[in-house]
Write a protein that holds these residues in place. Structure first.
Motif, short mmCIF file in Angstrom:
data_model
loop_
_atom_site.label_atom_id
_atom_site.label_comp_id
_atom_site.label_asym_id
_atom_site.label_seq_id
_atom_site.Cartn_x
_atom_site.Cartn_y
_atom_site.Cartn_z
N UNK A 1 -30.02 -12.50 17.79
CA UNK A 1 -30.28 -11.68 18.05
C UNK A 1 -31.07 -10.96 19.11
N UNK A 2 -31.65 -11.60 20.67
CA UNK A 2 -32.66 -11.77 21.15
C UNK A 2 -33.45 -12.26 21.14
N UNK A 3 -34.46 -13.24 22.10
CA UNK A 3 -35.61 -14.33 21.78
C UNK A 3 -36.58 -12.70 21.60
N UNK A 4 -36.86 -12.00 22.16
CA UNK A 4 -38.21 -10.94 21.63
C UNK A 4 -38.17 -10.38 20.33
N UNK A 5 -36.82 -10.72 19.66
CA UNK A 5 -36.68 -10.41 18.34
C UNK A 5 -37.29 -11.74 17.38
N UNK A 6 -36.56 -12.30 18.08
CA UNK A 6 -37.35 -13.84 16.61
C UNK A 6 -38.63 -14.13 17.16
N UNK A 7 -39.04 -13.76 18.02
CA UNK A 7 -40.79 -13.68 18.25
C UNK A 7 -41.63 -13.08 17.74
N UNK A 8 -41.12 -11.55 17.58
CA UNK A 8 -41.10 -10.30 16.43
C UNK A 8 -41.83 -10.85 14.89
N UNK A 9 -40.04 -11.87 14.59
CA UNK A 9 -40.17 -12.06 13.46
C UNK A 9 -39.97 -13.19 12.96
N UNK A 10 -41.37 -14.29 13.82
CA UNK A 10 -41.38 -15.85 13.35
C UNK A 10 -41.21 -16.41 12.74
N UNK A 11 -42.12 -15.12 12.12
CA UNK A 11 -43.21 -16.04 10.12
C UNK A 11 -41.88 -16.05 9.06
N UNK A 12 -40.43 -14.65 9.83
CA UNK A 12 -39.02 -14.50 8.52
C UNK A 12 -38.18 -15.70 8.96
N UNK A 13 -37.86 -16.01 10.04
CA UNK A 13 -36.71 -16.45 10.76
C UNK A 13 -36.58 -17.91 11.72
N UNK A 14 -38.45 -18.73 11.93
CA UNK A 14 -38.87 -19.23 13.02
C UNK A 14 -37.85 -20.87 12.36
N UNK A 15 -37.55 -20.51 11.13
CA UNK A 15 -37.56 -22.38 10.90
C UNK A 15 -36.12 -22.50 10.78
N UNK A 16 -34.83 -21.53 11.27
CA UNK A 16 -33.89 -21.14 11.73
C UNK A 16 -33.54 -21.54 12.90
N UNK A 17 -34.93 -21.62 13.76
CA UNK A 17 -34.10 -21.08 15.35
C UNK A 17 -33.55 -22.77 16.09
N UNK A 18 -32.49 -22.55 16.52
CA UNK A 18 -32.75 -23.65 17.51
C UNK A 18 -32.26 -23.79 18.67
N UNK A 19 -33.09 -22.29 19.49
CA UNK A 19 -32.53 -22.09 20.83
C UNK A 19 -33.38 -20.82 20.93
N UNK A 20 -33.67 -20.23 22.48
CA UNK A 20 -34.73 -19.38 22.98
C UNK A 20 -34.39 -18.46 22.36
N UNK A 21 -32.80 -16.87 21.53
CA UNK A 21 -32.49 -16.93 21.40
C UNK A 21 -31.36 -16.63 20.24
N UNK A 22 -31.74 -17.91 19.43
CA UNK A 22 -30.17 -18.70 18.69
C UNK A 22 -30.94 -18.78 17.43
N UNK A 23 -30.07 -18.18 15.96
CA UNK A 23 -30.66 -18.89 14.57
C UNK A 23 -29.64 -19.47 14.10
N UNK A 24 -29.40 -20.38 13.69
CA UNK A 24 -28.43 -21.12 12.80
C UNK A 24 -29.32 -21.01 11.47
N UNK A 25 -28.23 -20.73 9.82
CA UNK A 25 -28.21 -20.48 8.78
C UNK A 25 -27.35 -21.67 8.15
N UNK A 26 -27.35 -22.59 7.58
CA UNK A 26 -26.75 -23.94 7.18
C UNK A 26 -25.50 -23.05 6.30
N UNK A 27 -24.46 -23.07 6.18
CA UNK A 27 -23.71 -23.26 5.09
C UNK A 27 -23.61 -23.86 3.68
N UNK A 28 -23.22 -23.50 3.11
CA UNK A 28 -23.93 -23.78 1.35
C UNK A 28 -25.25 -23.46 0.92
N UNK A 29 -26.09 -23.05 2.39
CA UNK A 29 -27.33 -22.48 1.24
C UNK A 29 -27.78 -21.21 1.45
N UNK A 30 -28.64 -20.25 0.64
CA UNK A 30 -28.85 -18.84 0.37
C UNK A 30 -28.65 -18.45 1.75
#
Length: 114
Positions: free
Chosen positions: A67-96
């Motif tokens: 979603x772009x690095x600035x967007x991840x930074x803006x929503x760090x509290x919601x998605x920070x734990x999924x961040x795997x790179x500057x502009x990348x989020x990873x959501x494991x299959x088998x989890x909600x």
């Protein structure tokens, strides 16, 4: 949102778990961003309007969101734990998968274009 056959083919080429996740995300994106369109960009499904709004992809063990690095930074509290790179989020299959949060990211990017 105008749905394109290239995305259908991309999703159908994935395994069953990834397919279900991608179909659900695609459906929700289409509902949330009806004026946008789909395309393949960088080899992955992409939602765009005037500019790219959101990229997503199927990895072997997770749903990749770009979603772009600035967007991840803006929503760090919601998605920070999924961040795997500057502009990348990873959501494991088998989890909600937090689809509502992903839609929030996409809508934010869309609004930034205005």
């Amino acid at each position: 949102m105008e749905l394109v056959p290239e995305i259908d083919a991309y999703i159908e080429a994935q395994d069953e778990v990834a397919q279900a996740t991608l179909h659900e995300l695609r459906r929700r994106l289409a509902e949330a961003l009806p004026t946008c369109y789909e395309k393949i960009s960088y080899g992955m499904p992409t939602v765009a309007d005037k500019k790219v709004v959101f990229h997503y992809s199927a990895a072997k063990k997770h749903l990749g969101i770009y979603p772009f690095p600035a967007t991840i930074d803006h929503f760090e509290d919601l998605v920070g734990k999924y961040r795997t790179g500057k502009g990348t989020l990873a959501f494991p299959y088998g989890t909600a998968i937090p689809y509502d949060t992903l839609i929030t990211l996409a809508q934010y990017n869309y609004q930034q274009q205005a």
